[in-house]
Design a protein around this motif. Structure first.
Motif, PDB file in Angstrom:
ATOM      1  N   GLU A 149       0.816  -1.210   0.000  1.00  0.00           N
ATOM      2  CA  GLU A 149       0.000   0.000   0.000  1.00  0.00           C
ATOM      3  C   GLU A 149       0.845   1.253   0.000  1.00  0.00           C
ATOM      4  OE1 GLU A 149      -2.607  -0.514   3.278  1.00  0.00           O
ATOM      5  OE2 GLU A 149      -3.640  -2.212   2.348  1.00  0.00           O
ATOM      6  N   ALA A 150       1.999   1.183   0.610  1.00  0.00           N
ATOM      7  CA  ALA A 150       2.835   2.373   0.700  1.00  0.00           C
ATOM      8  C   ALA A 150       4.292   1.927   0.668  1.00  0.00           C
ATOM      9  CB  ALA A 150       2.543   3.127   2.001  1.00  0.00           C
ATOM     10  N   ALA A 151       5.138   2.871   0.335  1.00  0.00           N
ATOM     11  CA  ALA A 151       6.566   2.564   0.331  1.00  0.00           C
ATOM     12  C   ALA A 151       6.994   2.129   1.729  1.00  0.00           C
ATOM     13  CB  ALA A 151       7.355   3.794  -0.096  1.00  0.00           C
ATOM     14  N   GLN A 152       7.700   1.012   1.798  1.00  0.00           N
ATOM     15  CA  GLN A 152       8.195   0.517   3.084  1.00  0.00           C
ATOM     16  C   GLN A 152       9.682   0.269   2.973  1.00  0.00           C
ATOM     17  OE1 GLN A 152       5.658  -2.960   3.685  1.00  0.00           O
ATOM     18  NE2 GLN A 152       4.564  -1.804   5.259  1.00  0.00           N
ATOM     19  N   ALA A 153      10.340   0.340   4.090  1.00  0.00           N
ATOM     20  CA  ALA A 153      11.783   0.095   4.094  1.00  0.00           C
ATOM     21  C   ALA A 153      12.039  -1.406   4.110  1.00  0.00           C
ATOM     22  CB  ALA A 153      12.429   0.774   5.299  1.00  0.00           C
ATOM     23  N   ASN A 154      11.718  -2.068   3.006  1.00  0.00           N
ATOM     24  CA  ASN A 154      11.978  -3.507   2.943  1.00  0.00           C
ATOM     25  C   ASN A 154      12.681  -3.859   1.635  1.00  0.00           C
ATOM     26  OD1 ASN A 154      10.018  -3.582   0.927  1.00  0.00           O
ATOM     27  ND2 ASN A 154       8.388  -4.156   2.360  1.00  0.00           N
ATOM     28  N   GLY A 155      13.006  -5.147   1.497  1.00  0.00           N
ATOM     29  CA  GLY A 155      13.780  -5.578   0.346  1.00  0.00           C
ATOM     30  C   GLY A 155      13.063  -5.343  -0.969  1.00  0.00           C
ATOM     31  N   ARG A 156      11.732  -5.451  -0.952  1.00  0.00           N
ATOM     32  CA  ARG A 156      11.015  -5.272  -2.223  1.00  0.00           C
ATOM     33  C   ARG A 156      11.038  -3.815  -2.679  1.00  0.00           C
ATOM     34  NH1 ARG A 156       5.522  -8.471  -2.584  1.00  0.00           N
ATOM     35  NH2 ARG A 156       4.971  -7.210  -0.788  1.00  0.00           N
ATOM     36  N   GLN A 157      10.874  -2.905  -1.706  1.00  0.00           N
ATOM     37  CA  GLN A 157      10.966  -1.488  -2.068  1.00  0.00           C
ATOM     38  C   GLN A 157      12.389  -1.157  -2.526  1.00  0.00           C
ATOM     39  OE1 GLN A 157       8.314   0.925  -2.053  1.00  0.00           O
ATOM     40  NE2 GLN A 157       9.893   1.869  -3.326  1.00  0.00           N
ATOM     41  N   LEU A 158      13.345  -1.777  -1.863  1.00  0.00           N
ATOM     42  CA  LEU A 158      14.744  -1.540  -2.222  1.00  0.00           C
ATOM     43  C   LEU A 158      14.997  -1.964  -3.671  1.00  0.00           C
ATOM     44  CD1 LEU A 158      17.313  -0.667  -0.473  1.00  0.00           C
ATOM     45  CD2 LEU A 158      17.894  -3.083  -0.516  1.00  0.00           C
ATOM     46  N   SER A 159      14.484  -3.137  -4.046  1.00  0.00           N
ATOM     47  CA  SER A 159      14.650  -3.603  -5.420  1.00  0.00           C
ATOM     48  C   SER A 159      13.973  -2.654  -6.399  1.00  0.00           C
ATOM     49  CB  SER A 159      14.045  -5.010  -5.586  1.00  0.00           C
ATOM     50  OG  SER A 159      14.754  -5.940  -4.819  1.00  0.00           O
ATOM     51  N   ALA A 160      12.777  -2.190  -6.039  1.00  0.00           N
ATOM     52  CA  ALA A 160      12.053  -1.262  -6.927  1.00  0.00           C
ATOM     53  C   ALA A 160      12.825   0.039  -7.082  1.00  0.00           C
ATOM     54  CB  ALA A 160      10.646  -1.007  -6.370  1.00  0.00           C
ATOM     55  N   ASP A 161      13.352   0.556  -5.978  1.00  0.00           N
ATOM     56  CA  ASP A 161      14.123   1.800  -6.054  1.00  0.00           C
ATOM     57  C   ASP A 161      15.417   1.602  -6.845  1.00  0.00           C
ATOM     58  OD1 ASP A 161      12.195   3.186  -4.705  1.00  0.00           O
ATOM     59  OD2 ASP A 161      13.254   3.259  -2.787  1.00  0.00           O
ATOM     60  N   ALA A 162      16.030   0.441  -6.676  1.00  0.00           N
ATOM     61  CA  ALA A 162      17.260   0.164  -7.445  1.00  0.00           C
ATOM     62  C   ALA A 162      16.948   0.143  -8.929  1.00  0.00           C
ATOM     63  CB  ALA A 162      17.877  -1.159  -6.999  1.00  0.00           C
ATOM     64  N   ALA A 163      15.829  -0.508  -9.282  1.00  0.00           N
ATOM     65  CA  ALA A 163      15.454  -0.568 -10.694  1.00  0.00           C
ATOM     66  C   ALA A 163      15.184   0.823 -11.250  1.00  0.00           C
ATOM     67  CB  ALA A 163      14.229  -1.465 -10.867  1.00  0.00           C
ATOM     68  N   ALA A 164      14.759   1.734 -10.380  1.00  0.00           N
ATOM     69  CA  ALA A 164      14.491   3.121 -10.800  1.00  0.00           C
ATOM     70  C   ALA A 164      15.750   3.984 -10.755  1.00  0.00           C
ATOM     71  CB  ALA A 164      13.395   3.731  -9.923  1.00  0.00           C
ATOM     72  N   GLY A 165      16.881   3.371 -10.379  1.00  0.00           N
ATOM     73  CA  GLY A 165      18.148   4.088 -10.464  1.00  0.00           C
ATOM     74  C   GLY A 165      18.659   4.695  -9.173  1.00  0.00           C
ATOM     75  N   ASP A 166      17.992   4.446  -8.055  1.00  0.00           N
ATOM     76  CA  ASP A 166      18.472   4.999  -6.783  1.00  0.00           C
ATOM     77  C   ASP A 166      19.859   4.430  -6.468  1.00  0.00           C
ATOM     78  OD1 ASP A 166      17.063   5.986  -3.761  1.00  0.00           O
ATOM     79  OD2 ASP A 166      18.978   4.896  -3.817  1.00  0.00           O
ATOM     80  N   PRO A 167      20.863   5.322  -6.332  1.00  0.00           N
ATOM     81  CA  PRO A 167      22.238   4.806  -6.173  1.00  0.00           C
ATOM     82  C   PRO A 167      22.459   4.044  -4.863  1.00  0.00           C
ATOM     83  CG  PRO A 167      22.181   7.222  -5.968  1.00  0.00           C
ATOM     84  CD  PRO A 167      20.822   6.798  -6.413  1.00  0.00           C
ATOM     85  N   ILE A 168      21.803   4.445  -3.788  1.00  0.00           N
ATOM     86  CA  ILE A 168      21.987   3.706  -2.539  1.00  0.00           C
ATOM     87  C   ILE A 168      21.345   2.334  -2.647  1.00  0.00           C
ATOM     88  CG2 ILE A 168      21.489   3.624  -0.073  1.00  0.00           C
ATOM     89  CD1 ILE A 168      21.611   6.697  -0.073  1.00  0.00           C
TER      90      ILE A 168
END
Lengths: 337, 337
Positions: free
Chosen positions: B226-245
């Motif tokens: 439902e919302a962005a969470q600090a978990n592995g799935r959000q991390l993967s999504a952010d990585a795919a979107a180019g987030d350098p961290i």
């Protein structure tokens, strides 16, 4: 130098011709069905020998053993040899015997002993099989048998059977990574257990720290020892005499061993790990730091129960394990008959 | 939430009742002798449920599946469950299901299904068996099947057979040490592969580096999101979107996985490693740094040939592997009949 372990046996004894090929020595023996070494000879590996010289040395040793027991009924030939090799084909390229590269050891022995099984495996795997059959791993179905010496090798027994892996190379505990930023390893990797804990690696580290080999006055026991040398045996002797750098080196080796064993225990759910080879002679100076690191890293309940014990069989282990390839194939041989 | 995978089958079908118990969901299905999932239901694991609540949820799910196929002739019950557990007794204490501590899962199911085999094993081991039988490990006799998600687990197949180790716990690749001075692990150790590469561990590391979950606007696919969470799935999504961290976090996980796999390959002479679980969905962002570290550390000839591939079977893997405990005991079950 040879020595004879002849014991009273009945004539016409069924036995295995067992061969143990290493960078320091060649050993050949006759092993009976109970795994007793009936007779054994050893010679130093011809230094710098080419393929032919090495083969002649081996053939001569075999002749000598067979001549000593003309009553032996050979049932097969079992061989432990330093790796790498192709398995089960048994073409060997022992790291510490440069004269043999792709030498068809199994094929040559099969020519000499037609009509009987000839089986070749890694020497550390033979030691592990021997310790499982008759030594410190007896009664365990899940063990790692290690040799810590010039190299760090091993063999895995899981579910009561020798594990070969895809190419006969399972058991290479020496190349489990214990410090990814650690020293370069001769395998081309970095931070392998062997890179840190093998005798020459330890000695090199100690020299960098300012170790003066033999300055304690201690001399290692054993043959061929004439002067203090910068090797693992001198390091152990100096550590036993209280040299702080030598003690630090053994602690470093023990810590790396403990970490590697923790990893192997978690991955394979081991009951027991046996440790033989020259460096294991250092006793508590090696085993205490090993235990400390192991207990710090092996924390899951099932892993806490692993026991690390010195190997029991000494220098006959290689011959006994080579014979086991022939005598107990259901446990120790998955290659072709 | 439930969904139905009903396919056309003949009436009176012999099938296994397969159960997959995890911290996120319970799944129950009927699996035929060919390993096809005939019908399956899933429910979210009752959050904070006590032993009785959990058991009722499981029984209800079983009722629902059996009611859907009254023609099923059950030949046995196979269960994959999060560890730890006693094995083969099957008293379970799943790390992520606090309501069950020493819960006699196998015994309770055996009471409900008398006269047929009921076999319980670790869920990651079931996934490995499934990938070996029908998935990305097919045709290999020596594989490690991994799950990288909230934890990092696995199962070992060597010599074509599931390896149990001394207590049924072989395959714990997540507690192979990849950095002895690394982060504390929930097992009590330090620098375990799981401590670095599990989703929550990665997310925690990324937050320390300043990661703002979901700031890229990317949202992971899947249910319950439902919302962005600090978990592995959000991390993967952010990585795919180019987030350098986030990219750095996946590189860190991949490097640790590569080192752990190199160690496992050297020790067990593996042909193939399959990787499933949520984090494996990150694809090349995880697998490329993994390959780089693996190739730097797996240098012996025999180890260079190991292949690391994504798992094939998806969410049915747990059910298929649980059924394999019943259907293919010669390969996948060494416990009592």
């Amino acid at each position: 130098m040879t020595h004879d372990l002849t014991r009273d046996v009945v004539p016409g004894l069924d036995s295995v011709l067992a061969v143990d090929i290493g960078g320091t020595k060649f050993a050949v023996g006759l092993v009976d069905a109970q795994g007793q070494v009936i007779v054994a000879d050893r010679v130093a590996t011809p230094p710098g020998g080419d393929a032919s010289t090495l083969r002649k040395a081996l053939d001569g040793l075999i002749d000598s053993v067979l001549a000593r027991r003309p009553d032996a009924n050979l049932v097969g030939v079992g061989v432990g040899c330093g790796g790498p090799m192709t398995w089960p084909e048994g073409a060997v390229s022992p790291l510490n015997i440069p004269g043999w590269r792709g030498f068809p050891l199994r094929a040559r022995l099969a020519e000499r002993f037609p009509g009987m099984p000839v089986r070749v495996h890694n020497d550390a795997i033979c030691v592990a099989a021997a310790e499982h059959w008759q030594g410190a791993g007896q009664g365990s179905d899940n063990m790692l048998g290690m040799v810590v010496s010039t190299g760090v090798g091993g063999g895995l027994i899981l579910g009561g059977r020798l594990i070969d892996g895809g190419t006969g190379n399972a058991g290479h505990i020496g190349h489990v990574v214990v410090d990814p930023d650690g020293p370069a390893c001769r395998c081309g990797g970095r931070g392998c257990l062997e890179a840190i804990s093998r005798g020459p690696g330890l000695a090199a580290w100690a020299l960098e720290q300012g170790w003066a080999p033999g300055a304690t006055g201690a001399r290692p026991e054993g043959l061929y020892v004439e002067a203090a040398q910068a090797n693992g045996r001198q390091l152990s002797a100096d550590a036993a005499a209280g040299d702080p750098i030598a003690l630090g080196a053994l602690a470093r080796a023990g810590r790396a061993l403990g970490i590697g064993i923790a990893s192997a225990t978690h991955l394979c759910d081991l009951d027991v790990v046996t440790i033989g080879g020259g460096l294991s002679q250092a006793g508590p100076l090696l085993f205490e730091p090993l235990e400390e690191a192991l207990r710090a890293h092996a924390r899951l309940d099932f892993a806490r129960r692993v026991r690390v014990v010195p190997a029991h069989l000494g220098q006959d282990a290689g011959l006994i394990g080579a014979a086991a390839l022939i005598l107990l194939p259901a446990r120790y041989w998955t290659g072709p008959a």
